[in-house]
Design an enzyme around this catalytic site. Structure first.
Site, PDB file in Angstrom:
ATOM      1  N   ASP A   1     -57.648  10.976  16.554  1.00 19.70           N
ATOM      2  CA  ASP A   1     -57.491  10.396  17.889  1.00 19.70           C
ATOM      3  C   ASP A   1     -56.087  10.785  18.378  1.00 19.70           C
ATOM      4  O   ASP A   1     -55.243  11.267  17.623  1.00 19.70           O
ATOM      5  CB  ASP A   1     -57.702   8.870  17.862  1.00 19.70           C
ATOM      6  CG  ASP A   1     -58.138   8.358  19.246  1.00 19.70           C
ATOM      7  OD1 ASP A   1     -57.979   9.102  20.236  1.00 19.70           O
ATOM      8  OD2 ASP A   1     -58.636   7.221  19.337  1.00 19.70           O
TER       9      ASP A   1
HETATM   10  C1  BGC Z   1     -59.074   7.228  22.736  1.00 19.02           C
HETATM   11  C2  BGC Z   1     -60.287   8.028  22.356  1.00 19.02           C
HETATM   12  C3  BGC Z   1     -60.469   9.192  23.299  1.00 19.02           C
HETATM   13  C4  BGC Z   1     -59.204  10.018  23.284  1.00 19.02           C
HETATM   14  C5  BGC Z   1     -59.271  11.258  24.157  1.00 19.02           C
HETATM   15  C6  BGC Z   1     -57.856   8.090  22.934  1.00 19.02           C
HETATM   16  O1  BGC Z   1     -56.796   7.386  23.464  1.00 19.02           O
HETATM   17  O2  BGC Z   1     -58.839   6.267  21.739  1.00 19.02           O
HETATM   18  O3  BGC Z   1     -61.427   7.199  22.368  1.00 19.02           O
HETATM   19  O4  BGC Z   1     -61.578   9.943  22.936  1.00 19.02           O
HETATM   20  O5  BGC Z   1     -58.133   9.206  23.733  1.00 19.02           O
HETATM   21  O6  BGC Z   1     -59.242  10.951  25.487  1.00 19.02           O
END
Ligand code: BGC
Length: 741
Positions: free
Chosen positions: A287
């Site tokens: 993440d």
């Molecule tokens: C979130 C994810 C997301 C990623 C990309 C993160 O802050 O936790 O769920 O897929 O950002 O946007």
């Protein structure tokens, strides 16, 4: 045209490989293709495949990397997210394919969580449909639209079980139950990926957030997760497993720590569980900057060490953090990281690029004509309208029967949310456009005639301003019924939206109290992304319809349900507590040594200021009709080791309109080597039953469905007595028993 020499080389080497090795199966060919590319790559180019940068169109965190176009050109960046439209992704792909040395095509990731352009209900809402075909369809449509706009990878499905309504991200998941969550996770993966990743209308799914991100202490996003390994394996792991079994080829490591180690540095999670136990063959992406964050977690002293921990734990791709970009090369050169480890990571990523068909045609997903055709296609909007209606849950409809509304009745529509289009979209709007949409108010007027629908805002969803109360009350006084659209703004759901209260915010409930004094029928339409404390509202309103954030066609869906054009059949997939003090509250709790139902309530597991049971239990939802359940008939009272047990009930529609019912089957293992939940969902079926008619519904139970992690942590069953329950929610059930031999 794809003019790079990689392809030519591939074709030549492939022929010779197949001839010499005799390998003919698809896997061997794929492996060979991957190795043929890998052989050509420098260490820099390999590390380039292991990074993912945001295009800056849309960010969910700090944007660290500037100049990503140049990185693509140099082969230092193999993957981009937050870029969409066929034209823009084509532009970036062209740089990768025509200007980088090897021309390896880019992956384009995006958060197509509940839709790309056509936005579907938030995932929690959609789960309340208990309709796996409709859920799969919604992912299918989302993939079709996204794929036409250049996207080949979605960061979905989110498979995080959660019993934590304070956590704003419950809106993105399928609720509290591992069985239902697993079915939905698999349906979403099938929807996104179809049967063939190389089909230009399918996209790669990403199972997230691995693992147990849905259980942050105190409901505070990104907070520590602390649970027993048994709870993790039996309750939290199943939906991730189901998504992987369904063929998902990427997994996202989560922000949180589990068992004292942040997920992106956890060899236990990313290697022992994910690869060894679950047999996952795809790649792991972190993440957003979660490698860097391991310094804050206090598991490493600096980012270089964070990168080391991550790469050794099993992270193949660094999202946005630049850690691999900055340190990995030096670490390989110094012998801190084995070159073989890097090769394996890159192999997994390239393999997926091949599976997506990108080496054959890197522009497969950037097709302007297809984009025009697919985006907001009428069939897509129909699919969204269908699942939006199916997701709505009728929580209350008292003897006044304020619902369904009748055409021609004068209704006073009140509430900021009634006139909003943006809020209908929920937290992940992706490329959704709220200017394209109609609000609930617009749709109510279109259905019931302008003259019969009046509107006042009354108050905002948050804040203390009561200046609109008087106008709203005056308006309501002249109406036959009041339709009050209240809840949370869409910005109160999703990432970083934890709350310490689960009340309806602001002065909205106060407005409801004042409207109540008019003694008119009040229908509350509730928009929100988490279970709320509705103890006051459930007394004040005559009817409550939970509509979540229902998506692009949400206004129309709400209108059709309110007017009985569609008979609501949604059922909650998360328990709605009476108050925040009961949280965490979920139907599969343990019995304890002092359960409340025993005599002498004083020294029992209970509150002195609140009942134990929730306001609305898991699986609960009403209809404009009623259903009666017969006693349960079992095919046998004894389930043999390799046997089958069938449990049948007869369900009768006892009302005057046709309806659908989600019939649910639960079991309880009465004595175990470790204590067992008081109920566990083991089956459900949504049946349509005409007014006055009956249908038999049969559930099949096999011993493998009763397995769990026993005292010695082996996975299997234990013989003994079971209860079996069938009903329309987890509380109101018929009951019988059987023995597992
Ligand atoms: C979130 C994810 C997301 C990623 C990309 C993160 O802050 O936790 O769920 O897929 O950002 O946007």
């Amino acid at each position: 045209m794809y003019r790079n020499f990689v392809l030519a080389l591939l074709a030549a080497s492939l022929l010779s490989a197949c001839a010499t090795s005799g390998k003919t199966n698809a896997d061997a060919i794929l492996d060979h293709k991957v190795d043929s590319v890998l052989k050509l790559m420098t260490l820099d180019e390999k590390i380039g495949q292991m990074v993912l940068y945001s295009s800056d169109w849309d960010v969910t965190g700090p944007s660290l990397k500037k100049g990503y176009l140049d990185d693509i050109r140099k082969g230092n960046c193999g993957n981009i997210f937050n870029a969409h439209t066929a034209a823009y992704t084509r532009k970036l792909q062209k740089i990768a394919v025509e200007e980088s040395r090897l021309g390896i095509p880019l992956l384009f990731g995006y958060d197509v969580i509940h839709g790309h352009k056509t936005i579907f209900p938030i995932s929690l809402g959609e789960s309340a449909s208990w309709d796996l075909a409709a859920i799969e369809k919604s992912a299918r449509v989302s993939a079709t639209e996204a794929a036409a706009s250049g996207i080949n990878w979605t960061f979905a499905p989110m498979c995080d079980i959660s019993v934590e309504p304070r956590w704003g991200r419950v809106s993105e998941g399928a609720g509290e139950d591992p069985y239902l969550g697993s079915k939905i996770a698999a349906a979403r993966v099938h929807g996104f990926q179809g049967d063939n990743l190389a089909d230009p209308s399918t996209i790669l799914a990403c199972v997230k957030h691995f693992a147990a991100y849905g259980a942050p202490l105190a409901g505070r996003d990104y907070n520590t997760v602390d649970m027993s390994e048994r709870v993790f394996l039996d309750t939290y792991l199943p939906p991730y497993k189901a998504a992987i079994d369904a063929g998902a080829m990427s997994v996202m490591s989560s922000f949180n720590e589990l068992f004292g180690v942040p997920a992106s540095g956890s060899k236990y999670l990313l290697t022992d569980i994910l690869r060894t136990k679950l047999g996952f063959k795809g790649f792991v992406v972190t993440d957003y900057t979660s490698i860097n964050e391991m310094v804050n977690h206090g598991i490493v002293a600096n980012e270089a060490d964070a990168g080391l921990l991550a790469v050794k734990a099993g992270v193949d791709m660094d999202m946005q953090g630049e850690v691999y970009f900055k340190y990995l090369k030096k670490q390989v050169k110094e012998g801190l990281v084995a070159g073989k480890l890097i090769d394996d990571d890159v192999r997994r990523i390239l393999r997926v690029k091949f599976m997506l068909g990108l080496f054959k045609d890197p522009y497969l997903y950037c097709d302007e004509a297809r984009e025009k055709r697919e985006v907001y296609a009428p069939a897509h909007l129909d699919a969204e309208l269908d699942v939006a209606k199916k997701s709505m849950v009728l929580l209350k409809n008292d003897s006044l029967k304020a619902l369904p509304l009748k055409a021609g009745e004068k209704i006073a529509v009140i509430g900021e949310l009634a006139a909003s289009t943006r809020d209908l979209l929920g937290s992940w709007k992706a490329a959704g456009d709220w200017n394209f949409m109609k609000s609930t108010l617009d749709e109510l007027k279109a259905f019931n005639g302008e003259a019969n629908v009046t509107y006042a805002e009354g108050c905002k969803t948050s804040g203390e301003d009561r200046s609109g109360f008087a106008a709203a009350i005056a308006l309501a006084r002249r109406a036959d019924k009041i339709v009050l659209v209240i809840g949370e703004s869409c910005d109160w759901s999703g990432e970083a939206t934890s709350r310490t209260s689960i009340n309806i915010p602001g002065v909205q409930t106060e407005l409801l109290e004042q409207l109540k004094a008019l003694k008119k029928p009040i229908v509350v339409v509730l928009m929100n992304g988490r279970p709320l404390d509705l103890s006051k509202e459930s007394l004040l309103a005559n009817s409550i319809l939970e509509v979540w954030f229902p998506g692009t066609m949400g206004g129309k869906a709400i209108t059709q349900v309110l007017y009985g054009q569609y008979n609501p059949a949604g059922k909650l997939t998360m328990t709605f507590p009476r108050n925040l003090g009961q949280v965490p509250i979920y139907y599969y709790e343990k019995n304890t040594g002092r359960p409340i139902y025993l005599a002498n309530p004083k020294y029992k597991s209970r509150y002195i200021d609140s009942p134990n049971d929730p306001l609305y239990p898991f699986g609960f939802g009403l209809s404009y009709t009623t259903f009666a359940y017969s006693d349960i008939k079992l095919s046998t009272n004894e389930l043999a080791e390799k046997g089958v047990l069938r449990a049948t009930v007869n369900v009768t529609n006892t009302g005057t309109v046709d309806g659908e019912e989600v019939v649910q089957c639960y079991v309880r293992d009465l004595v175990g080597s470790v204590t067992r939940p008081v109920k566990e969902l083991k089956g459900f079926e949504k049946v349509a039953i005409k007014a006055g008619e009956s249908k038999n519904v049969t559930f099949t139970i096999t011993p493998d469905m009763l397995a769990f992690h026993r005292l010695d942590m082996t996975y299997g069953t234990e013989p003994g007595d079971y209860k079996l329950f069938i009903g329309g929610n987890s509380r109101d059930v018929k009951e019988t028993g059987f023995v597992l031999r």
